[in-house]
Write a protein that holds these residues in place. Structure first.
Motif, PDB file in Angstrom:
ATOM      1  N   ILE A  18      41.476  48.139  34.654  1.00 23.36           N
ATOM      2  CA  ILE A  18      40.201  49.304  34.626  1.00 23.36           C
ATOM      3  C   ILE A  18      39.755  50.186  35.026  1.00 23.36           C
ATOM      4  O   ILE A  18      38.812  49.584  36.378  1.00 23.36           O
ATOM      5  CB  ILE A  18      39.184  48.092  33.524  1.00 23.36           C
ATOM      6  CG1 ILE A  18      39.354  46.516  33.361  1.00 23.36           C
ATOM      7  CG2 ILE A  18      37.935  48.601  32.999  1.00 23.36           C
ATOM      8  CD1 ILE A  18      38.803  45.572  33.700  1.00 23.36           C
ATOM      9  N   ASP A  62      43.819  43.849  38.212  1.00 26.99           N
ATOM     10  CA  ASP A  62      42.935  43.816  38.877  1.00 26.99           C
ATOM     11  C   ASP A  62      42.515  42.505  39.606  1.00 26.99           C
ATOM     12  O   ASP A  62      41.339  42.960  40.217  1.00 26.99           O
ATOM     13  CB  ASP A  62      41.333  44.491  37.912  1.00 26.99           C
ATOM     14  CG  ASP A  62      41.270  45.333  37.255  1.00 26.99           C
ATOM     15  OD1 ASP A  62      40.729  47.061  37.558  1.00 26.99           O
ATOM     16  OD2 ASP A  62      41.339  45.614  36.158  1.00 26.99           O
ATOM     17  N   GLU A  67      36.277  39.807  44.778  1.00 25.35           N
ATOM     18  CA  GLU A  67      34.948  39.778  44.393  1.00 25.35           C
ATOM     19  C   GLU A  67      34.371  38.822  43.292  1.00 25.35           C
ATOM     20  O   GLU A  67      33.360  38.366  43.153  1.00 25.35           O
ATOM     21  CB  GLU A  67      34.128  40.308  45.056  1.00 25.35           C
ATOM     22  CG  GLU A  67      32.450  40.356  44.880  1.00 25.35           C
ATOM     23  CD  GLU A  67      31.957  42.206  45.511  1.00 25.35           C
ATOM     24  OE1 GLU A  67      30.986  41.745  46.462  1.00 25.35           O
ATOM     25  OE2 GLU A  67      32.103  42.659  45.139  1.00 25.35           O
ATOM     26  N   ASP A  68      35.049  39.421  41.911  1.00 21.57           N
ATOM     27  CA  ASP A  68      34.533  38.747  40.654  1.00 21.57           C
ATOM     28  C   ASP A  68      34.676  37.560  39.981  1.00 21.57           C
ATOM     29  O   ASP A  68      33.874  37.480  39.898  1.00 21.57           O
ATOM     30  CB  ASP A  68      35.601  40.159  40.121  1.00 21.57           C
ATOM     31  CG  ASP A  68      34.478  41.095  40.390  1.00 21.57           C
ATOM     32  OD1 ASP A  68      33.946  41.636  40.723  1.00 21.57           O
ATOM     33  OD2 ASP A  68      35.165  42.593  40.319  1.00 21.57           O
ATOM     34  N   ARG A  87      40.969  40.453  32.332  1.00 20.43           N
ATOM     35  CA  ARG A  87      40.893  39.944  33.890  1.00 20.43           C
ATOM     36  C   ARG A  87      40.266  38.256  33.449  1.00 20.43           C
ATOM     37  O   ARG A  87      39.670  37.378  34.853  1.00 20.43           O
ATOM     38  CB  ARG A  87      38.778  40.787  34.522  1.00 20.43           C
ATOM     39  CG  ARG A  87      39.269  41.906  35.454  1.00 20.43           C
ATOM     40  CD  ARG A  87      38.533  42.764  35.914  1.00 20.43           C
ATOM     41  NE  ARG A  87      39.018  41.775  37.199  1.00 20.43           N
ATOM     42  CZ  ARG A  87      38.100  42.204  38.006  1.00 20.43           C
ATOM     43  NH1 ARG A  87      37.315  43.047  38.340  1.00 20.43           N
ATOM     44  NH2 ARG A  87      38.009  41.555  39.262  1.00 20.43           N
ATOM     45  N   ARG A 135      28.928  43.167  32.639  1.00 19.23           N
ATOM     46  CA  ARG A 135      30.044  41.863  32.800  1.00 19.23           C
ATOM     47  C   ARG A 135      29.311  41.043  33.200  1.00 19.23           C
ATOM     48  O   ARG A 135      30.238  39.808  33.164  1.00 19.23           O
ATOM     49  CB  ARG A 135      30.857  42.690  34.445  1.00 19.23           C
ATOM     50  CG  ARG A 135      31.536  44.228  34.402  1.00 19.23           C
ATOM     51  CD  ARG A 135      32.127  43.836  33.494  1.00 19.23           C
ATOM     52  NE  ARG A 135      32.987  45.234  33.288  1.00 19.23           N
ATOM     53  CZ  ARG A 135      34.462  44.800  34.126  1.00 19.23           C
ATOM     54  NH1 ARG A 135      34.892  45.025  35.013  1.00 19.23           N
ATOM     55  NH2 ARG A 135      34.986  46.694  34.224  1.00 19.23           N
ATOM     56  N   ILE A 246      40.461  53.102  40.198  1.00 16.01           N
ATOM     57  CA  ILE A 246      39.699  52.320  39.182  1.00 16.01           C
ATOM     58  C   ILE A 246      38.474  51.242  39.411  1.00 16.01           C
ATOM     59  O   ILE A 246      38.970  50.211  38.775  1.00 16.01           O
ATOM     60  CB  ILE A 246      41.588  50.900  38.905  1.00 16.01           C
ATOM     61  CG1 ILE A 246      41.379  50.260  40.774  1.00 16.01           C
ATOM     62  CG2 ILE A 246      42.150  51.861  38.325  1.00 16.01           C
ATOM     63  CD1 ILE A 246      42.558  49.327  40.024  1.00 16.01           C
ATOM     64  N   CYS A 252      34.426  44.403  47.265  1.00 18.08           N
ATOM     65  CA  CYS A 252      34.584  43.843  45.664  1.00 18.08           C
ATOM     66  C   CYS A 252      36.626  43.755  46.521  1.00 18.08           C
ATOM     67  O   CYS A 252      37.376  42.316  45.738  1.00 18.08           O
ATOM     68  CB  CYS A 252      35.351  44.944  44.425  1.00 18.08           C
ATOM     69  SG  CYS A 252      35.383  46.125  44.845  1.00 18.08           S
TER      70      CYS A 252
HETATM   71  C1  CIR Z   1      36.929  46.447  36.964  1.00 16.23           C
HETATM   72  O1  CIR Z   1      36.727  47.569  36.030  1.00 16.23           O
HETATM   73  O2  CIR Z   1      36.850  45.371  36.803  1.00 16.23           O
HETATM   74  C2  CIR Z   1      38.178  46.853  38.091  1.00 16.23           C
HETATM   75  N1  CIR Z   1      39.005  48.473  37.632  1.00 16.23           N
HETATM   76  C3  CIR Z   1      36.774  47.223  39.725  1.00 16.23           C
HETATM   77  C4  CIR Z   1      36.432  46.212  39.965  1.00 16.23           C
HETATM   78  C5  CIR Z   1      35.058  46.776  41.164  1.00 16.23           C
HETATM   79  N2  CIR Z   1      34.510  45.095  41.300  1.00 16.23           N
HETATM   80  C6  CIR Z   1      33.588  45.359  41.647  1.00 16.23           C
HETATM   81  O3  CIR Z   1      33.189  46.451  41.950  1.00 16.23           O
HETATM   82  N3  CIR Z   1      33.093  44.488  42.641  1.00 16.23           N
END
Ligand code: CIR
Length: 257
Positions: A18, A62, A67-68, A87, A135, A246, A252
């Motif tokens: 993304i 992704d 981290e997400d 995701r 998010r 991205i 992250c």
């Molecule tokens: C997204 O849009 O989810 C990924 N392309 C980028 C996520 C980056 N994550 C973060 O900064 N913790």
């Protein structure tokens, strides 16, 4: 002190990650991303961390942004509920690794309709600032608060109106120091910190990362680098160019605990 980190190698599907970057810099190059990631892991190891490196997962473009799908802390891990369809499944893939470090009664989940991504979660001492963003919603933040208070932490929410995640717009460097955008500089909850406003053209460098006193700084942002060095931190310059395409940055790429 961090002693451990979890990372996941980029996958070839990374080019379908993304992005809001409109591809002005092109799509990420897989081989360069692998090389940048290897350097990141090597840097964490050189700073004393024991780093788990998971294999790339082609189902989730992704998924290197580990981290997400989880938030880890002393005594507790929270598996989040990533907000985007592409995701969301990452949360299932991180659990097995989290179980290696946390007992079942230390692992919690953000449940729908709550959403959360770790990029929105910033720890300062024993307090979590949770970005309310596209998010991470209010229900996700509420569930998170309920979980972490059982482990001696507190949390509060911060509106994220400038883009993706909270930590793209404010980062805590430790020692009461914070890098902020002009907007975050005005956030009432941040007024007691030493705040350093990063100019818009260096926005990406706000997401610098303090690992046990040494700050990893993205390469190519001299003003931010100087601010951090003038504060007395040793720094390591990191090339994250492929991830930036991205919207990925330094924090992250790992879970640290
Ligand atoms: C997204 O849009 O989810 C990924 N392309 C980028 C996520 C980056 N994550 C973060 O900064 N913790």
């Amino acid at each position: 002190m961090f002693t451990k980190a979890i990372t996941r190698k980029p996958c070839r599907a990374l080019i379908d990650g993304i992005t809001t970057a409109q591809f002005e810099d092109g799509k990420p190059d897989y081989d360069s991303a692998i090389a940048q990631h290897a350097k990141y892991v090597e840097t964490l190891r050189s700073l004393g961390l024991e780093v788990t490196v998971l294999e790339g997962d082609e189902r989730y473009p992704d998924s290197c942004f580990v981290e997400d799908p989880a938030v880890v802390m002393e005594g507790c891990a929270v598996i989040t509920n990533p907000a985007t369809d592409s995701r969301n499944g990452e949360k299932e893939e991180i659990i097995e690794t989290i179980r290696k470090f946390y007992d079942d009664d230390q692992i919690f989940h953000i449940e729908a309709p709550g959403t959360m991504e770790g990029g929105d979660v910033m720890l300062v001492g024993k307090h979590f600032y949770v970005g309310q963003s596209d998010r991470t919603n209010a229900e996700g933040a509420r569930q998170f608060n309920e979980i972490v208070t059982r482990f001696g932490y507190t949390s509060s929410t911060v509106p994220v109106t400038e883009g993706l995640h909270l930590k793209d717009f404010v980062i805590y460097l430790e020692d009461n120091n914070m890098l902020v955008t002009e907007l975050m500089d005005k956030e009432p909850q941040f007024q007691s910190f030493n705040r350093f406003v990063i100019e818009p053209e260096e926005l990406y460098a706000i997401n610098s990362l303090n690992i046990n006193g040494t700050v990893l700084v993205p390469q190519g942002y001299p003003k931010t680098l100087k601010i951090i060095q003038d504060l007395g931190y040793p720094t390591r310059l990191m090339d994250t160019g492929e991830f930036r395409k991205i919207d990925g940055s330094l924090t992250c790429l790992s879970l640290r605990f």
